[in-house]
Scaffold this motif. Structure first.
Motif, PDB file in Angstrom:
ATOM      1  N   MET A   1       0.847  -1.180   0.000  1.00 41.38           N
ATOM      2  CA  MET A   1       0.000   0.000   0.000  1.00 41.38           C
ATOM      3  C   MET A   1       0.887   1.235   0.000  1.00 41.38           C
ATOM      4  O   MET A   1       1.862   1.310   0.722  1.00 41.38           O
ATOM      5  N   LEU A   2       0.510   2.209  -0.786  1.00 44.08           N
ATOM      6  CA  LEU A   2       1.268   3.446  -0.929  1.00 44.08           C
ATOM      7  C   LEU A   2       0.415   4.610  -0.449  1.00 44.08           C
ATOM      8  O   LEU A   2      -0.764   4.699  -0.785  1.00 44.08           O
ATOM      9  N   ARG A   6      -2.630  12.512   2.706  1.00 46.08           N
ATOM     10  CA  ARG A   6      -3.162  12.241   4.032  1.00 46.08           C
ATOM     11  C   ARG A   6      -4.542  11.584   3.916  1.00 46.08           C
ATOM     12  O   ARG A   6      -5.480  12.171   3.374  1.00 46.08           O
ATOM     13  N   GLY A   7      -4.662  10.371   4.400  1.00 48.91           N
ATOM     14  CA  GLY A   7      -5.923   9.645   4.366  1.00 48.91           C
ATOM     15  C   GLY A   7      -6.235   8.989   3.042  1.00 48.91           C
ATOM     16  O   GLY A   7      -7.294   8.411   2.868  1.00 48.91           O
ATOM     17  N   ILE A   8      -5.320   9.061   2.080  1.00 43.66           N
ATOM     18  CA  ILE A   8      -5.547   8.482   0.751  1.00 43.66           C
ATOM     19  C   ILE A   8      -4.433   7.476   0.475  1.00 43.66           C
ATOM     20  O   ILE A   8      -3.264   7.838   0.403  1.00 43.66           O
ATOM     21  N   TYR A   9      -4.832   6.218   0.312  1.00 41.57           N
ATOM     22  CA  TYR A   9      -3.875   5.147   0.072  1.00 41.57           C
ATOM     23  C   TYR A   9      -4.267   4.422  -1.208  1.00 41.57           C
ATOM     24  O   TYR A   9      -5.430   4.378  -1.575  1.00 41.57           O
ATOM     25  N   CYS A  10      -3.273   3.856  -1.877  1.00 37.47           N
ATOM     26  CA  CYS A  10      -3.561   3.132  -3.114  1.00 37.47           C
ATOM     27  C   CYS A  10      -2.556   2.002  -3.283  1.00 37.47           C
ATOM     28  O   CYS A  10      -1.502   1.978  -2.641  1.00 37.47           O
ATOM     29  N   VAL A  23       5.082   2.883  -9.440  1.00 40.15           N
ATOM     30  CA  VAL A  23       4.799   4.195 -10.026  1.00 40.15           C
ATOM     31  C   VAL A  23       3.622   4.808  -9.263  1.00 40.15           C
ATOM     32  O   VAL A  23       2.583   4.167  -9.105  1.00 40.15           O
ATOM     33  N   PRO A  24       3.780   6.027  -8.762  1.00 39.88           N
ATOM     34  CA  PRO A  24       2.682   6.640  -8.006  1.00 39.88           C
ATOM     35  C   PRO A  24       1.486   6.947  -8.916  1.00 39.88           C
ATOM     36  O   PRO A  24       1.647   7.120 -10.130  1.00 39.88           O
ATOM     37  N   PRO A  25       0.294   7.038  -8.359  1.00 42.18           N
ATOM     38  CA  PRO A  25      -0.890   7.329  -9.174  1.00 42.18           C
ATOM     39  C   PRO A  25      -0.855   8.768  -9.685  1.00 42.18           C
ATOM     40  O   PRO A  25      -0.249   9.651  -9.074  1.00 42.18           O
ATOM     41  N   ASP A  29      -6.097  10.054 -11.450  1.00 47.03           N
ATOM     42  CA  ASP A  29      -6.512   8.809 -10.790  1.00 47.03           C
ATOM     43  C   ASP A  29      -6.970   9.075  -9.361  1.00 47.03           C
ATOM     44  O   ASP A  29      -7.975   8.528  -8.899  1.00 47.03           O
ATOM     45  N   ILE A  30      -6.223   9.919  -8.652  1.00 47.80           N
ATOM     46  CA  ILE A  30      -6.576  10.239  -7.268  1.00 47.80           C
ATOM     47  C   ILE A  30      -7.904  10.983  -7.211  1.00 47.80           C
ATOM     48  O   ILE A  30      -8.778  10.664  -6.400  1.00 47.80           O
ATOM     49  N   ALA A  31      -8.078  11.964  -8.100  1.00 44.32           N
ATOM     50  CA  ALA A  31      -9.325  12.738  -8.117  1.00 44.32           C
ATOM     51  C   ALA A  31     -10.511  11.837  -8.461  1.00 44.32           C
ATOM     52  O   ALA A  31     -11.580  11.948  -7.858  1.00 44.32           O
ATOM     53  N   GLY A  32     -10.327  10.932  -9.423  1.00 42.88           N
ATOM     54  CA  GLY A  32     -11.392  10.008  -9.788  1.00 42.88           C
ATOM     55  C   GLY A  32     -11.770   9.078  -8.648  1.00 42.88           C
ATOM     56  O   GLY A  32     -12.947   8.801  -8.416  1.00 42.88           O
ATOM     57  N   ALA A  33     -10.763   8.604  -7.914  1.00 40.63           N
ATOM     58  CA  ALA A  33     -11.037   7.715  -6.777  1.00 40.63           C
ATOM     59  C   ALA A  33     -11.762   8.466  -5.664  1.00 40.63           C
ATOM     60  O   ALA A  33     -12.669   7.921  -5.033  1.00 40.63           O
TER      61      ALA A  33
END
Length: 153
Positions: A1-2, A6-10, A23-25, A29-33
Motif C-alpha cells: 500500500m502506498l 493524508r488519508g488516501i492510500y492506493c 509508479v505513483p498514481p 486517478d486520485i481525483a477520480g477515486a
C-alpha cells in the motif's frame, strides 16, 4: 500500500518494462477515486481541461476540478495539489464529456485569443464526435456555444 496523501492510500502500479518499480498514481486517478468514494461528479477546469483537450502542452502542478460535492483541497506533496470547487449543477447536467471539457476549458478565455492551431484542434475534436446535443449546447456559456456553432458551419 502506498500513501498518496493524508488519508488516501492506493496500490501502486509496478512498471516492469524499464524496471522503475512502483509508479505513483496520477492526479487524475486520485481525483477520480475521491469522486467515486464520495459519490460526487467532477469536471476538470482551467489549464488542466485545456491540457486534456490538447490546447496546451503545459501540465499544471495544481489541478482544479468542479464538483457537485464538498469543496476541499488535497495536498499530494512535492508542491502538487488537487482542488475541488463546489459548482452549479448546470455544469453536471451536460451529458457529453467533450461539451463539458470545452465549457470548462474555454469559459475564461476570450475567443479572439484562440490561435488557428487551437481552433483546428477543437474542430478535430468536434469532428471525431457526432453533433453535440441541443440540450448540451443550451447549457454551455454563450461565448463557448457561439464558437462551437460557428465551427460546425
Amino acid at each position: 500500500m502506498l500513501r498518496a496523501a493524508r488519508g488516501i492510500y492506493c496500490y501502486p502500479k509496478i512498471e516492469k518494462v524499464y524496471g522503475l518499480g512502483p509508479v505513483p498514481p496520477s492526479l487524475e486517478d486520485i481525483a477520480g477515486a475521491m469522486a467515486k468514494r464520495d459519490g460526487a461528479k467532477i469536471a476538470p477546469t482551467g489549464l488542466y481541461a485545456q491540457y486534456q483537450l490538447g490546447l496546451t502542452q503545459q501540465i499544471p502542478m495544481n489541478v482544479v476540478y468542479l464538483t457537485n460535492g464538498v469543496s476541499r483541497t488535497i495536498n499530494i506533496g512535492e508542491g502538487k495539489s488537487i482542488k475541488f470547487k463546489h459548482s452549479s449543477p448546470r455544469y453536471f447536467a451536460i451529458r457529453s464529456q467533450l461539451a463539458l471539457l470545452l465549457t470548462t476549458a474555454l469559459k475564461d478565455w476570450k475567443v479572439e485569443n484562440l490561435t488557428e492551431e487551437q481552433i483546428s484542434i477543437i474542430k478535430t475534436k468536434l469532428n471525431e464526435n457526432p453533433r453535440l446535443q441541443v440540450a448540451d449546447l443550451k447549457l454551455m456559456t454563450s461565448k463557448v456555444r457561439e464558437l462551437i456553432i460557428s465551427l460546425y458551419e
